[in-house]
Write a protein that holds these residues in place. Structure first.
Motif, short mmCIF file in Angstrom:
data_model
loop_
_atom_site.label_atom_id
_atom_site.label_comp_id
_atom_site.label_asym_id
_atom_site.label_seq_id
_atom_site.Cartn_x
_atom_site.Cartn_y
_atom_site.Cartn_z
N HIS A 25 0.88 -1.16 0.00
CA HIS A 25 0.00 0.00 0.00
C HIS A 25 0.92 1.21 0.00
CE1 HIS A 25 -3.88 -1.94 0.53
NE2 HIS A 25 -3.23 -2.82 1.27
N THR A 26 0.79 2.03 -1.02
CA THR A 26 1.67 3.19 -1.16
C THR A 26 1.26 4.33 -0.24
OG1 THR A 26 0.29 3.93 -3.00
CG2 THR A 26 2.27 2.66 -3.56
N ALA A 27 2.22 5.20 0.06
CA ALA A 27 1.95 6.40 0.84
C ALA A 27 1.56 7.53 -0.11
CB ALA A 27 3.20 6.79 1.63
N LEU A 28 0.51 8.25 0.23
CA LEU A 28 0.05 9.37 -0.61
C LEU A 28 0.94 10.58 -0.38
CD1 LEU A 28 -2.02 10.61 -2.54
CD2 LEU A 28 -3.41 11.17 -0.52
N MET A 29 1.39 11.16 -1.49
CA MET A 29 2.21 12.38 -1.44
C MET A 29 1.66 13.35 -2.47
SD MET A 29 5.98 10.81 -1.00
CE MET A 29 6.47 12.31 -0.20
N LYS A 45 -7.28 11.58 -0.31
CA LYS A 45 -7.04 10.50 0.65
C LYS A 45 -8.10 9.42 0.54
CE LYS A 45 -4.36 13.06 4.06
NZ LYS A 45 -4.28 13.57 5.44
N PHE A 46 -9.35 9.82 0.34
CA PHE A 46 -10.44 8.86 0.18
C PHE A 46 -10.18 7.97 -1.04
CE2 PHE A 46 -14.41 7.84 -2.03
CZ PHE A 46 -15.04 7.06 -1.07
N HIS A 47 -9.88 8.58 -2.18
CA HIS A 47 -9.61 7.80 -3.40
C HIS A 47 -8.37 6.92 -3.23
CE1 HIS A 47 -12.73 9.28 -6.04
NE2 HIS A 47 -12.45 10.52 -5.68
N HIS A 48 -7.35 7.45 -2.56
CA HIS A 48 -6.12 6.69 -2.36
C HIS A 48 -6.38 5.43 -1.54
CE1 HIS A 48 -2.29 5.87 -0.15
NE2 HIS A 48 -1.87 5.83 -1.39
N LYS A 49 -7.19 5.54 -0.50
CA LYS A 49 -7.49 4.37 0.35
C LYS A 49 -8.25 3.29 -0.42
CE LYS A 49 -7.64 6.69 4.82
NZ LYS A 49 -6.47 6.15 5.42
N ARG A 50 -8.97 3.66 -1.46
CA ARG A 50 -9.75 2.70 -2.23
C ARG A 50 -8.95 1.98 -3.32
NH1 ARG A 50 -14.98 5.16 -4.40
NH2 ARG A 50 -15.55 2.98 -4.51
N THR A 112 8.66 15.42 -16.86
CA THR A 112 9.86 15.83 -16.13
C THR A 112 9.51 16.81 -15.01
OG1 THR A 112 10.29 17.51 -17.83
CG2 THR A 112 11.48 15.43 -18.03
N GLU A 113 8.46 17.62 -15.20
CA GLU A 113 8.04 18.57 -14.17
C GLU A 113 7.54 17.86 -12.91
OE1 GLU A 113 4.64 22.00 -13.46
OE2 GLU A 113 4.89 21.16 -15.45
N LEU A 114 7.05 16.65 -13.06
CA LEU A 114 6.57 15.87 -11.93
C LEU A 114 7.69 15.60 -10.93
CD1 LEU A 114 4.28 14.04 -10.70
CD2 LEU A 114 5.14 12.23 -12.15
N GLY A 115 8.89 15.42 -11.42
CA GLY A 115 10.03 15.14 -10.54
C GLY A 115 10.02 13.69 -10.09
N GLU A 116 10.52 13.45 -8.89
CA GLU A 116 10.62 12.08 -8.37
C GLU A 116 9.33 11.66 -7.69
OE1 GLU A 116 13.79 11.41 -5.63
OE2 GLU A 116 15.26 11.16 -7.22
N ILE A 117 8.97 10.41 -7.88
CA ILE A 117 7.95 9.79 -7.05
C ILE A 117 8.72 8.91 -6.09
CG2 ILE A 117 5.96 8.25 -6.97
CD1 ILE A 117 5.24 9.19 -9.75
N PRO A 118 8.71 9.26 -4.81
CA PRO A 118 9.51 8.52 -3.84
C PRO A 118 9.16 7.03 -3.79
CG PRO A 118 8.74 10.57 -2.90
CD PRO A 118 8.01 10.39 -4.20
N ALA A 119 10.04 6.26 -3.20
CA ALA A 119 9.83 4.82 -3.04
C ALA A 119 8.49 4.58 -2.35
CB ALA A 119 10.96 4.22 -2.21
N LEU A 120 7.77 3.57 -2.81
CA LEU A 120 6.54 3.09 -2.18
C LEU A 120 5.53 4.21 -1.96
CD1 LEU A 120 8.25 0.74 0.42
CD2 LEU A 120 7.55 0.21 -1.91
N SER A 121 5.36 5.05 -2.97
CA SER A 121 4.44 6.18 -2.81
C SER A 121 3.54 6.35 -4.01
CB SER A 121 5.23 7.46 -2.53
OG SER A 121 5.97 7.83 -3.67
N CYS A 122 2.63 7.28 -3.88
CA CYS A 122 1.59 7.55 -4.86
C CYS A 122 1.42 9.05 -4.96
CB CYS A 122 0.31 6.88 -4.34
SG CYS A 122 -1.18 7.27 -5.25
N MET A 123 1.31 9.57 -6.18
CA MET A 123 1.18 11.01 -6.36
C MET A 123 0.10 11.31 -7.40
SD MET A 123 4.19 13.77 -7.24
CE MET A 123 5.23 13.17 -5.92
N PRO A 124 -0.86 12.18 -7.06
CA PRO A 124 -1.85 12.55 -8.07
C PRO A 124 -1.25 13.51 -9.09
CG PRO A 124 -2.28 13.73 -6.02
CD PRO A 124 -1.12 12.81 -5.77
#
Length: 153
Positions: A25-29, A45-50, A112-124
């Motif tokens: 389960h990824t961490a939301l960032m 957060k609601f959508h991420h949990k689903r 490229t503007e998004l940058g890094e998505i950290p380990a074990l994470s999720c980004m909208p």
């Protein structure tokens, strides 16, 4: 196409994100350039949990919202990383598909503007599909998916 920025708790403890059944389960960032209200944060957060858990070492994209602006479509999607290191995207081809796998739209995005998505994470992130990107007469409000276009070598 970032519109707001705020960081949530980072994926600091890898073991907390790993489940007994080898799913993650990824961490939301949030991207540092995004500014969101408390209400918007709650909705994300609601959508991420689903979201379903991922297997280790996967990159995934999951669409959560479609908004129409004249003849264009904005898709809000989560980019998910279940790899134990950060990932960066450059140029990616994304598809909108219907429930039968029929292509509805296709566009190349510079992430490229998004940058890094950290380990074990999720980004909208928001993706704008313009009228000229459409491959079908119309995009349904329900039953669509966003996907990476993988090119064979």
């Amino acid at each position: 196409m970032s519109l707001f920025g705020k960081r949530d708790n980072a994926a600091s403890d890898v073991h907390e994100l790993l489940n007994q059944d080898d799913t993650i389960h990824t961490a939301l960032m949030f991207h540092k350039g995004w500014e969101i209200s408390k209400q918007e944060e709650y909705v994300y957060k609601f959508h991420h949990k689903r979201l379903p858990a991922l297997k280790p070492n996967q990159i995934s994209i999951s669409g959560i919202k479609l908004t129409r602006v004249e003849d264009d479509v904005i898709i809000v999607a989560f980019l998910r990383n279940s790899i134990e290191k950060a990932v960066r995207f450059d140029i990616v081809d994304l598809l909108l598909v219907d429930g039968d796998g029929k292509f509805l739209a296709k566009k190349t995005f510079d992430l490229t503007e998004l940058g890094e998505i950290p380990a074990l994470s999720c980004m909208p992130w928001r993706f704008l599909f313009e009228e000229e990107d459409m491959l079908a007469e119309s995009i349904p409000d329900e039953g669509w998916k966003i996907a990476f276009e993988w090119k064979g070598k």
